[in-house]
Design an enzyme around this catalytic site. Structure first.
Site, PDB file in Angstrom:
ATOM      1  N   ARG A 107      17.245  64.463  18.923  1.00 14.82           N
ATOM      2  CA  ARG A 107      19.028  65.017  19.617  1.00 14.82           C
ATOM      3  C   ARG A 107      19.542  64.465  17.267  1.00 14.82           C
ATOM      4  NH1 ARG A 107      18.934  61.924  23.851  1.00 14.82           N
ATOM      5  NH2 ARG A 107      18.222  62.715  25.211  1.00 14.82           N
ATOM      6  N   LYS A 129      23.314  76.860   9.158  1.00  9.48           N
ATOM      7  CA  LYS A 129      22.695  78.047  10.104  1.00  9.48           C
ATOM      8  C   LYS A 129      20.968  78.216   9.630  1.00  9.48           C
ATOM      9  CE  LYS A 129      25.638  82.249  10.646  1.00  9.48           C
ATOM     10  NZ  LYS A 129      25.240  83.513  10.076  1.00  9.48           N
ATOM     11  N   GLU A 171      20.804  89.042  -2.500  1.00  7.77           N
ATOM     12  CA  GLU A 171      21.894  88.221  -2.181  1.00  7.77           C
ATOM     13  C   GLU A 171      23.339  88.654  -3.447  1.00  7.77           C
ATOM     14  OE1 GLU A 171      22.126  87.946   0.918  1.00  7.77           O
ATOM     15  OE2 GLU A 171      20.383  88.026   1.754  1.00  7.77           O
ATOM     16  N   LYS A 213      29.536  81.454  -1.915  1.00  8.81           N
ATOM     17  CA  LYS A 213      29.333  81.121  -0.451  1.00  8.81           C
ATOM     18  C   LYS A 213      30.223  80.036   0.481  1.00  8.81           C
ATOM     19  CE  LYS A 213      25.807  81.183   2.952  1.00  8.81           C
ATOM     20  NZ  LYS A 213      24.338  81.786   3.923  1.00  8.81           N
ATOM     21  N   GLU A 223      31.808  81.677  11.799  1.00 13.42           N
ATOM     22  CA  GLU A 223      32.001  82.612  11.569  1.00 13.42           C
ATOM     23  C   GLU A 223      32.624  84.213  12.742  1.00 13.42           C
ATOM     24  OE1 GLU A 223      27.758  84.675  11.145  1.00 13.42           O
ATOM     25  OE2 GLU A 223      28.344  86.523  11.468  1.00 13.42           O
ATOM     26  N   ARG A 227      33.431  84.881   7.138  1.00 14.87           N
ATOM     27  CA  ARG A 227      31.972  84.702   6.748  1.00 14.87           C
ATOM     28  C   ARG A 227      30.817  86.386   7.072  1.00 14.87           C
ATOM     29  NH1 ARG A 227      28.035  78.947   8.854  1.00 14.87           N
ATOM     30  NH2 ARG A 227      26.290  80.743   7.412  1.00 14.87           N
ATOM     31  N   ASN A 231      27.278  88.904   6.029  1.00 14.07           N
ATOM     32  CA  ASN A 231      26.289  90.015   7.342  1.00 14.07           C
ATOM     33  C   ASN A 231      26.244  91.472   5.815  1.00 14.07           C
ATOM     34  OD1 ASN A 231      25.572  87.806   8.769  1.00 14.07           O
ATOM     35  ND2 ASN A 231      27.554  88.770   9.762  1.00 14.07           N
ATOM     36  N   HIS A 234      22.756  93.069   6.101  1.00 15.19           N
ATOM     37  CA  HIS A 234      21.980  93.213   6.490  1.00 15.19           C
ATOM     38  C   HIS A 234      21.942  93.471   8.184  1.00 15.19           C
ATOM     39  CE1 HIS A 234      22.069  89.516   4.164  1.00 15.19           C
ATOM     40  NE2 HIS A 234      21.800  88.922   4.550  1.00 15.19           N
ATOM     41  N   HIS A 238      18.360  93.659   8.554  1.00 16.37           N
ATOM     42  CA  HIS A 238      17.307  92.989  10.194  1.00 16.37           C
ATOM     43  C   HIS A 238      16.575  93.499  10.850  1.00 16.37           C
ATOM     44  CE1 HIS A 238      20.056  89.080   9.281  1.00 16.37           C
ATOM     45  NE2 HIS A 238      19.037  88.803   8.818  1.00 16.37           N
ATOM     46  N   HIS A 248      13.296  90.554   2.268  1.00 13.06           N
ATOM     47  CA  HIS A 248      14.355  89.629   3.046  1.00 13.06           C
ATOM     48  C   HIS A 248      15.405  90.569   1.902  1.00 13.06           C
ATOM     49  CE1 HIS A 248      17.779  89.018   5.072  1.00 13.06           C
ATOM     50  NE2 HIS A 248      19.299  88.265   3.791  1.00 13.06           N
TER      51      HIS A 248
HETATM   52  N1  GLY Z   1      21.489  78.889   6.344  1.00 14.44           N
HETATM   53  C1  GLY Z   1      22.165  79.985   5.939  1.00 14.44           C
HETATM   54  C2  GLY Z   1      23.695  79.861   6.201  1.00 14.44           C
HETATM   55  O1  GLY Z   1      24.110  79.116   6.840  1.00 14.44           O
HETATM   56  O2  GLY Z   1      24.174  81.298   5.997  1.00 14.44           O
END
Ligand code: GLY
Length: 339
Positions: A107, A129, A171, A213, A223, A227, A231, A234, A238, A248
């Site tokens: 956990r 993320k 990026e 970032k 998000e 945030r 994208n 993307h 994607h 990528h």
């Molecule tokens: N790990 C990438 C992000 O949080 O955007």
């Protein structure tokens, strides 16, 4: 020098322009499990001597549940417990997998990252993320949980293939497009080789991009607003990345050019040619012949879709990204005409 940045539920210590040797001061080796891939392990084998290391196969195709299960089984066999720390040494695949496993194992246990790619340094390691792909659907399963630390050792980039350097600069260009017109100009005045040869120039660029970032994520970790700007490139990126086996950064580069095209149509954006030519200057692709119907199908599964609209990131001008909701029907007809 360490700099700590706070997020909603956690703080991350950033060791910019540091060295792997400093790791000993941050973690206790006995309780730490390093996760890396075969390429990095082979290129830096001596550095892993005496460390508990889990080595996985390299490549985005391994960012999936079966790899998570393999890592978890190894942790169980090695008696990793709640006090254990996972450290991901690698690019975006490794940091995503490490953060995800650390978030679900017992956990949740502590984790940190040592990014070994430009993409990892400026983007993938930052933001919390951490997730895995499910078939062609990228990052479909995951969590938002911040690492305890991120340590930069730019010497690790020495073994980075040229393609991976280019990949990371996609990026960097994205950050410049959405947030930093000055950095965009600086990138126009340089070549990739300038950053590869000049460590000070590179360290400055990496830090500035990490800060872009960090600030965006600090303002909007979950998000709901700003945030989403990250994208840029993307959404289409994607949708074409897995289908056309692109890296990528390649997919995002093509996605950024298409997003500029849409921005030109919907917002009168005048900088498409400058963005296209900067992407080409950094040896990244700007176009692909794609199957619009298939791309649209994958795109509608994107997490940025809200019912019958897609939150698409466009540019108002260079250095200013905006989120623009586009009805799916409209987007479908725009995408069909993009080729
Ligand atoms: N790990 C990438 C992000 O949080 O955007």
């Amino acid at each position: 020098m360490v700099q700590t940045y706070k997020f909603s539920n956690a703080a991350t210590d950033f060791y910019f322009n540091s060295s792997l040797k400093e790791l000993g001061k941050i973690i206790d080796r006995k309780h730490t499990f390093f996760i890396t891939d075969q390429h990095i392990f082979k290129a830096h084998e001596k550095k892993f001597k005496g460390l508990n290391t889990i080595v996985i196969p390299a490549g985005e195709e391994h960012k999936k549940q079966s790899t998570v299960d393999d890592i978890i089984l190894k942790l169980i066999q090695s008696k990793a417990d709640r006090k254990s720390v996972l450290v991901g040494v690698g690019g975006g695949v490794i940091t995503d997998l490490t953060g995800y496993v650390a978030s679900v194992y017992m956990r949740g246990i502590r984790f940190g990252f040592v990014p070994t790619t430009v993409l990892g340094l400026v983007d993938a390691s930052i933001g919390g993320k951490n997730g895995i792909d499910v078939g062609v659907y990228k990052n479909m399963v995951g969590v938002i949980r911040q690492p305890s630390f991120i340590l930069h050792d730019l010497a690790l980039l020495q073994s980075l293939p040229q393609k991976e350097w280019q990949n990371g600069f996609a990026e960097v260009i994205k950050h410049a497009c959405i947030k930093d017109a000055t950095m965009f100009k600086e990138l126009e005045q340089h070549q990739l080789s300038d950053y590869q040869k000049n460590k000070t120039l590179l360290a400055d660029l990496v830090r500035r991009n990490a800060l872009i970032k960090i600030k965006v994520v600090q303002k909007d970790e979950f998000e709901k607003g700003d945030r989403r700007l990250l994208n840029f490139g993307h959404t289409i990126g994607h949708a074409i990345e897995t289908q056309y086996a692109l890296m990528h950064g390649e997919a995002v580069s093509i996605g950024m050019v298409y997003a500029c095209d849409i921005a030109q149509q919907l917002k009168g954006f005048a900088g498409k040619e400058r963005v296209r030519s900067l992407i080409a200057q950094y040896q990244l692709p700007t176009h692909i012949n794609f199957d619009a119907a298939k791309v649209f199908e994958v795109l509608t599964m994107d997490k940025k879709r809200v019912q019958k609209e897609m939150n698409f990131v466009l540019l108002e001008k260079i250095g200013k990204g905006v989120v623009h909701p586009i009805p799916l029907k409209r987007l479908e007809s725009i995408i069909k005409k993009l080729q």
